[in-house]
Write a protein that holds these residues in place. Structure first.
Motif, short mmCIF file in Angstrom:
data_model
loop_
_atom_site.label_atom_id
_atom_site.label_comp_id
_atom_site.label_asym_id
_atom_site.label_seq_id
_atom_site.Cartn_x
_atom_site.Cartn_y
_atom_site.Cartn_z
N MET A 222 -5.77 -3.75 2.22
CA MET A 222 -7.13 -4.20 1.92
C MET A 222 -8.15 -3.10 2.91
O MET A 222 -9.05 -2.85 2.47
CB MET A 222 -7.33 -5.40 2.82
N VAL A 223 -7.59 -2.62 3.81
CA VAL A 223 -8.28 -1.53 4.63
C VAL A 223 -8.47 -0.29 3.42
O VAL A 223 -9.44 0.15 3.28
CB VAL A 223 -7.67 -1.13 5.82
N ALA A 224 -7.31 -0.09 2.78
CA ALA A 224 -7.29 1.20 2.01
C ALA A 224 -8.43 0.68 0.77
O ALA A 224 -8.98 1.80 0.16
CB ALA A 224 -6.01 1.41 1.15
N LYS A 287 4.52 2.24 4.49
CA LYS A 287 3.72 1.20 4.10
C LYS A 287 2.19 1.78 4.09
O LYS A 287 1.66 1.38 3.10
CB LYS A 287 3.69 0.02 5.02
N ALA A 288 1.86 2.55 4.86
CA ALA A 288 0.32 3.14 4.74
C ALA A 288 0.31 4.13 3.64
O ALA A 288 -0.85 4.09 2.97
CB ALA A 288 -0.14 3.95 6.00
N LEU A 289 1.17 4.76 3.50
CA LEU A 289 1.29 5.82 2.34
C LEU A 289 1.26 4.99 0.86
O LEU A 289 0.53 5.29 0.26
CB LEU A 289 2.60 6.73 2.11
N HIS A 290 1.99 3.97 0.88
CA HIS A 290 2.05 3.33 -0.17
C HIS A 290 0.68 2.26 -0.51
O HIS A 290 0.14 2.36 -1.86
CB HIS A 290 3.16 2.07 -0.10
N ASN A 294 -1.65 2.58 -3.68
CA ASN A 294 -2.10 1.27 -4.13
C ASN A 294 -3.18 0.35 -3.70
O ASN A 294 -2.75 -0.70 -3.09
CB ASN A 294 -0.93 0.61 -4.65
N PRO A 295 -4.56 0.82 -3.51
CA PRO A 295 -5.31 -0.22 -2.60
C PRO A 295 -5.42 -1.20 -3.21
O PRO A 295 -5.28 -1.46 -4.60
CB PRO A 295 -6.57 0.80 -2.82
#
Length: 340
Positions: A222-224, A287-290, A294-295
């Motif tokens: 969501m943040v992404a 998880k942040a990279l993913h 994929n936002p």
């Protein structure tokens, strides 16, 4: 009669020999099995290519084993290849256990944990606390060794973003470039695992922003999406962690962010400069990279970060009016929680 006397002497001699053999066996068993060794922490460095005889001599000189010959004898009993490295001994133990420790390669290491979202400044501090030298030295390495990721990110001016968060078991004599290379290697392995094969600079930079804005797994996509939507509309990202990082780079960080900091012009000030900052501001986890790759598909453009919300979760909005209501609610919640 002579024969009888000879037989008696023979039996006596045989008995003496048996006793001597038993005594020798008992002595050998004592040397091999009786615990021996230091009462305080003792380190022995075994160099590559060392012979069993040389290792036994080192251990005897360090007071780890009673006899180097007993250690050498273990080669015939336990077999195996002895492994180089730094070994720690801090209590008496039988020589066979000492031999087995070196045969297993159970070397002494120091555990250093790099949490997700740590910056190179944070990592430098942790390494200093673990005894690997001044933090400033690691920061110099992180900048000087940017070539380690040149094939992934030709724009990288440091290893920031590529020092993968994990717990590392580090030998006490490993130098800082080796440690940095170890962390980069772990990043490469993680990137391969999630299929990150291109556009490293943008993905890792975006992931670092996501990582610093929320530690809640479900919120990361969501943040992404908020950042991706703002980038698409060419809106400033308005993210405080990037401002803080810019101040750290310039040595101007005061431990808390002030209103004046939001107008301080650094390349990382995402209030003043649209688009992504010049590079990662931290080292993101899987998880942040993913999430950056994929936002989530949303129309959100704003959020109140989980770390700022007494309710412990981020609040998202599509319009500035909705966001302003969320900010007001957040301030009320802080006031009720007795927070400034």
């Amino acid at each position: 009669m002579g024969r009888k006397r000879g037989s008696g002497w023979g039996r006596t001699l045989a008995a003496v020999m048996i006793l001597l053999l038993l005594a020798a066996g008992a002595a050998a068993a004592f040397v091999a099995l009786a615990p021996f060794g230091p009462q305080k922490e003792t380190f022995v460095e075994i160099l590559p290519g060392s012979s069993t005889i040389r290792i036994g001599r080192q251990l005897q000189e360090a007071g780890v084993v009673r006899s180097q010959y007993a250690f050498d004898a273990m080669r015939w009993v336990q077999h195996g290849t002895l492994k180089a490295g730094d070994y720690r001994f801090d209590h008496p133990e039988p020589v066979n256990q000492v031999y087995d420790q070196i045969r297993r390669g159970d070397v002494y290491t120091i555990a250093v944990t790099v949490p997700e979202g740590s910056s190179m400044f944070d990592i430098a501090t942790r390494l200093e606390q673990a005894g690997f030298g001044p933090a400033k030295q690691f920061l110099n390495v992180a900048r000087q060794e940017a070539g380690l990721v040149a094939d992934l990110d030709p724009q990288a001016k440091s290893l920031e973003g590529y020092l993968f968060p994990d717990t590392y078991r580090i030998g006490p004599k490993e130098d800082l470039p080796q440690i940095a290379a170890m962390m980069v290697k772990r990043f490469r392995q993680a990137a391969t695992r999630i299929g990150l094969t291109q556009d490293f600079h943008s993905v890792v930079t975006l992931a670092s922003l996501v990582e610093r804005e929320t530690a809640i797994d479900g919120e990361r996509p969501m943040v992404a999406s908020v950042f991706a939507n703002r980038l698409e509309k060419q809106m400033p990202l308005d993210t405080d962690p990037a401002v803080i990082y810019g101040l750290q780079v310039q040595g101007q960080w005061r431990g808390a962010i002030y209103a004046s900091d939001l107008t301080r012009d650094t390349p990382y000030n995402t209030y003043l400069h649209a688009g992504l900052p010049p590079g990662p501001i931290a080292n993101p986890g899987i998880k942040a990279l993913h999430a950056a790759m994929n936002p989530a598909q949303t129309d959100y453009l704003y959020f109140v970060a989980a770390g700022d919300n007494p309710q412990g979760k981020s609040v998202f909005a599509s319009t500035i009016e909705e966001h302003n209501k969320n900010v007001a609610a957040y301030r009320d919640a802080r006031k009720k929680a007795g927070q400034p």
